[in-house]
Enzyme design. Sequence first.
Site: not given
Ligand code: DGL
Length: 268
Positions: A11, A42-43, A75, A151, A184
């Site tokens: 994401s 995305y979460g 996600t 972040e 991640t």
């Molecule tokens: N990359 C997303 C995950 O591993 C975390 C960041 C997001 O919420 O998009 O779930």
Amino acid sequence: MNNKAIGVFDSGLGGLTAVKEIMEIMPNESVVYFGDTGRVPYGSRSEETIIKYTKQDIAFLKQHDIKLVLAACGTASSVALPYIKECGIKTIGVVEPTVKKALSVTKNGRVGIIGTAGTIKSKSYENMLLEASKDVTVTAKACPLFVPLVENGYLNCEVTRLVASEYLEEIIKSECDTLILGCTHYPLLKDAINEITQGKIKLIDAGKAAADYVKEYLKENSAESNSQAEYSYYVSDEGADFVKIAEMFLSRKIDKINSIDIESVKVD
Ligand code: DGL
């Protein structure tokens, strides 16, 4: 032998933690990385939106000379991949490899899972763990504040430890000996988490488990590369400090990041 690249998407930039593992354990494998920085996170999004975005991410990677796709995003792997069976390329998510790893590590059968709200709501890890073993007890907790903390570079500091102690209370009470880091970003919080759990819980990094799984898959299918690895990086938006953040996840310098229009990518 197959010298095509591994396509990796996330994401955003957090998926570079999985790329870092690929670089370490498969130094000959080239990687094409796409981070959907224009549509992160995305979460917290709906299932429908996550599925739509994930299909586009895979379609974008398929425009490159790749041999498989790794969905580094916890996600997308949890919410979308179960619905995307036919995308025309071998696609590996982080859930199955991580569950296998957790089951091989736990001694008391108590496994904790932390991830985004979407990942935890999907019960992806929970269901797969319980399907694989009747003797497992699972405690899952969404940790939505972890992503913005990472972040913004708040890795092992007071505010992060405070948030972590709140989020991990139930996990610690459940006496689990193994904790799946199902997102991640969480590997960067290992020190803070270890402090809160007093190092008593074994942490399973989903990106690392997935990279190990990809390595095994390539070996089993005689699809390893024997050429010099090349890395290319794509994002859908050049947000503030995006190169700095990318380098934090990858733990190395990045020469060039290309910007693309993900909304215009057609899904077939
Ligand atoms: N990359 C997303 C995950 O591993 C975390 C960041 C997001 O919420 O998009 O779930």
